[in-house]
Design a protein around this motif. Structure first.
Motif, PDB file in Angstrom:
ATOM      1  N   GLU A 259       0.835  -1.190   0.000  1.00 44.77           N
ATOM      2  CA  GLU A 259       0.000   0.000   0.000  1.00 44.77           C
ATOM      3  C   GLU A 259       0.883   1.259   0.000  1.00 44.77           C
ATOM      4  N   PHE A 260       1.951   1.198   0.781  1.00 50.81           N
ATOM      5  CA  PHE A 260       2.870   2.336   0.884  1.00 50.81           C
ATOM      6  C   PHE A 260       3.497   2.647  -0.480  1.00 50.81           C
ATOM      7  N   LEU A 261       3.911   1.613  -1.199  1.00 54.86           N
ATOM      8  CA  LEU A 261       4.523   1.807  -2.522  1.00 54.86           C
ATOM      9  C   LEU A 261       3.516   2.411  -3.491  1.00 54.86           C
ATOM     10  N   TRP A 262       2.281   1.939  -3.385  1.00 57.32           N
ATOM     11  CA  TRP A 262       1.235   2.476  -4.255  1.00 57.32           C
ATOM     12  C   TRP A 262       1.046   3.974  -3.997  1.00 57.32           C
ATOM     13  N   GLN A 263       0.966   4.329  -2.706  1.00 54.55           N
ATOM     14  CA  GLN A 263       0.817   5.744  -2.346  1.00 54.55           C
ATOM     15  C   GLN A 263       2.007   6.565  -2.835  1.00 54.55           C
ATOM     16  N   LEU A 264       3.188   5.970  -2.701  1.00 51.39           N
ATOM     17  CA  LEU A 264       4.415   6.651  -3.119  1.00 51.39           C
ATOM     18  C   LEU A 264       4.360   6.962  -4.622  1.00 51.39           C
TER      19      LEU A 264
ATOM     20  N   LEU B 254      16.778   6.399  -4.779  1.00 50.69           N
ATOM     21  CA  LEU B 254      17.066   6.870  -3.415  1.00 50.69           C
ATOM     22  C   LEU B 254      15.796   7.287  -2.694  1.00 50.69           C
ATOM     23  N   ARG B 255      14.878   7.885  -3.449  1.00 48.00           N
ATOM     24  CA  ARG B 255      13.628   8.354  -2.842  1.00 48.00           C
ATOM     25  C   ARG B 255      12.885   7.169  -2.223  1.00 48.00           C
ATOM     26  N   ILE B 256      12.796   6.085  -2.983  1.00 49.57           N
ATOM     27  CA  ILE B 256      12.074   4.912  -2.488  1.00 49.57           C
ATOM     28  C   ILE B 256      12.836   4.249  -1.346  1.00 49.57           C
ATOM     29  N   GLN B 257      14.148   4.142  -1.544  1.00 49.08           N
ATOM     30  CA  GLN B 257      14.985   3.530  -0.516  1.00 49.08           C
ATOM     31  C   GLN B 257      14.834   4.267   0.813  1.00 49.08           C
ATOM     32  N   ARG B 258      14.903   5.596   0.737  1.00 53.61           N
ATOM     33  CA  ARG B 258      14.803   6.389   1.976  1.00 53.61           C
ATOM     34  C   ARG B 258      13.409   6.343   2.576  1.00 53.61           C
ATOM     35  N   ALA B 259      12.391   6.355   1.697  1.00 54.68           N
ATOM     36  CA  ALA B 259      11.012   6.315   2.208  1.00 54.68           C
ATOM     37  C   ALA B 259      10.751   4.997   2.932  1.00 54.68           C
ATOM     38  N   LEU B 260      11.231   3.912   2.365  1.00 55.35           N
ATOM     39  CA  LEU B 260      11.016   2.604   2.997  1.00 55.35           C
ATOM     40  C   LEU B 260      11.794   2.496   4.305  1.00 55.35           C
ATOM     41  N   GLU B 261      12.949   3.112   4.315  1.00 50.18           N
ATOM     42  CA  GLU B 261      13.758   3.079   5.531  1.00 50.18           C
ATOM     43  C   GLU B 261      13.073   3.869   6.649  1.00 50.18           C
TER      44      GLU B 261
END
Lengths: 268, 287
Positions: A259-264, B254-261
């Motif tokens: 869900e988080f990836l989708w929102q992203l 990096l945006r995704i990596q940092r957001a997931l972190e």
């Protein structure tokens, strides 16, 4: 109610290169539709046909119920504004003020109101303090904002953005995306022509073109996730969705992450 | 060093007042081989001006630029006495809108124009055209076509083939992928990557695309208002401080990596540089 109705539209350049093949699509009033496709897919040809810069060879285009023809093209241009890719090619005024005024003069808007509109829309695109500047003093992104102010000032019911962000730096691109959102909120019909998925993600519906034909037309959510269709048209998934796709087969990936990836991805 | 900037400033002269300082006190060296550099900065920060100094299309108003042994200063008379043609062959510059510079009746004629201008014979120039049209991802049938009937992306490729056919040692490209669709962009970046890897050439790319910077560059130059504020590797560039101070957009990876972190505390052992690497690395941690 449909704002734009296109039926069985075909267009061939120089009798040889088939740019559009039997394309039918509609855009509802107040809808934001993205036309996505690879370079040479026919996207820009479609835009030029809608505003009457090219003449349909087969099929019909209706804008707000009126069929586009030599007789109606001038009225239709009062309803449909278009912003092109290259800001340098669309600056027609001596100053920013003149440039925004250009379209309004063609519409024969009274002087008082014209001044009012120029100032209002220059403010809207953060170019008010530049009103007396010449185009040489402006960056590409600033010129593009002036072009948009000129179109906004005409208060057309439809605005087409033909790859209007593709030559801008990240800051310039983000600003234009914010204007598009505002237009949607104001009930203006928006058509964006692009291959930038970050632009497409915000629209209501996406039409994917490939080699002049429609591959898919659906709600944005459904097209954004469709890896196969996008790749057929030289496009790629937004990275969060690519990650989502890559992790999908792993059962242990928790739903919260998905869900988080989708929102992203929706945040462009 | 193939190219060396010593305290270089450049002022554009307007008709009116004092002019406009486009480059301010730049010091910089670029090797003839083995570099893959991206040059970034907001619109108007001086990127194109800097690039045009690298093959002497512009010369400094202060300081010195050395290009393959030729010294260029603010002394225009002295600059003119030097042989600048060889520099322009050795440092190939592809402009931001190369497609506007196509003018011949066929793609072939357009591609061989440059090499012939630098003294390459007709047969050899045609051979190069046949090779380079493939290098940029088009087939030989394009050579007989008119450049005016090509799409924007195709025109761009043809103009890049024209520069490659001059066999420059250093290749400088001003926003070569702007306006290209994602696959077209990736394909062209692979072309530059291969030219760099296989032929060992130095490639300098001006870009706004931070993904290109992060995935391909070995070295990044950042210009801000004409000053060189960063000259280093891409991993050091995207620190929180730089991102804020310089208003940088984060590369998607990096945006995704940092957001997931931040959200889930997911930490990756590696620093993925491509989409594929990111998915693999996440798969190991999350899966």
């Amino acid at each position: 109610m449909n704002m734009i109705d296109i039926e069985n539209l075909s267009f061939t350049y120089g009798g040889k290169v088939e740019a559009l093949k039997n394309v039918s699509l509609c855009v509802k009033k107040g809808e934001w539709v993205t036309i996505l496709g690879h370079n040479g897919s026919g996207k820009s040809t479609l835009a030029k046909l809608i505003v009457g810069l090219l003449k349909p060879q087969k099929g019909t285009i209706r804008v707000d119920g009126v069929e586009l023809s030599e007789r109606t093209v001038h009225d239709i241009r009062k309803k449909v504004g278009i912003v092109f890719q290259n800001p340098d090619n669309q600056f027609v005024g001596v100053t920013v003020r003149d440039d925004i005024a250009f379209g309004l003069e063609n519409l024969r808007i009274p002087r008082e109101e014209m001044i009012e509109r120029i100032e209002h829309y220059a403010k809207r695109v953060d170019m008010y303090s530049y009103l007396n500047k010449e185009p040489q003093a402006l960056s590409g992104g600033q010129k593009q904002r002036v072009a948009i102010a000129g179109i906004l000032a005409m208060r057309t019911e439809v605005i087409i953005f033909d790859e209007a962000t593709s030559m801008l730096d990240p800051d310039g691109r983000k600003r234009i995306l914010s204007y598009m959102r505002k237009l949607r909120d104001d009930g203006v019909t928006v058509v964006t022509i692009t291959h930038d998925m970050r632009e497409a993600v915000q629209s209501d519906r996406i039409v994917v073109l490939k080699d002049g034909e429609i591959l898919k037309a659906d709600k944005s959510e459904d097209v954004l996730k469709d890896k196969e269709t996008l790749e057929k048209s030289n496009l790629e998934l937004l990275l969060p969705l690519e990650v989502l796709h890559g992790l999908e087969h792993k059962k242990s990936t928790n739903e919260e992450i998905k869900e988080f990836l989708w929102q992203l991805s929706l945040n462009g | 060093m193939a190219i060396k900037f010593e305290r270089v400033s450049f002022q554009y002269r307007g008709i009116d007042e004092k002019g406009y300082l486009a480059l301010a006190d730049i010091n910089l060296s670029i090797a003839a081989k083995g570099e893959f550099i991206t040059l970034i900065g907001e619109t108007g920060s001086g990127k194109s001006t800097l690039a045009q100094h690298m093959n002497a299309l512009l010369t400094p108003t202060e300081g010195r630029v050395h290009v393959f042994g030729v010294k260029l200063t603010s002394d225009k008379k002295k600059n003119r006495r030097q042989r600048l043609n060889p520099i322009r062959q050795r440092v190939g510059l592809v402009f931001q809108f190369p497609e506007y510079q196509l003018f011949e009746e066929t793609v072939l004629k357009d591609i061989i124009f440059g090499p012939k201008n630098f003294g390459v014979g007709q047969d050899e120039a045609v051979e190069r055209a046949k090779k380079m049209i493939k290098v940029v991802g088009l087939d030989e049938s394009y050579l007989e076509r008119s450049p005016f009937n090509l799409s924007g992306g195709e025109k761009k490729r043809v103009s890049i083939a024209g520069i490659l056919a001059m066999e420059p040692e250093i290749l400088i490209l001003d926003e070569p992928t702007s306006g290209l669709d994602p696959m077209g962009r990736n394909a062209l970046l692979e072309v530059f990557h291969n030219i760099h890897e296989q032929l060992g050439k130095t490639v300098v790319i001006i870009t706004h695309d931070m993904n290109t910077v992060y995935e391909y560059a070995k070295r990044v130059l950042v210009l801000r208002e004409g000053a060189l504020v960063y000259d280093g590797d891409p991993s050091g560039l995207f620190s929180r401080k730089h991102v804020e101070d310089w208003n940088l957009e984060l590369p998607e990876i990096l945006r995704i990596q940092r957001a997931l972190e931040e959200r889930f505390g997911i930490k990756l052992d590696k620093s993925p540089r491509s989409r594929k690497e990111l998915i693999e690395a996440l798969g190991e941690v999350v899966g």
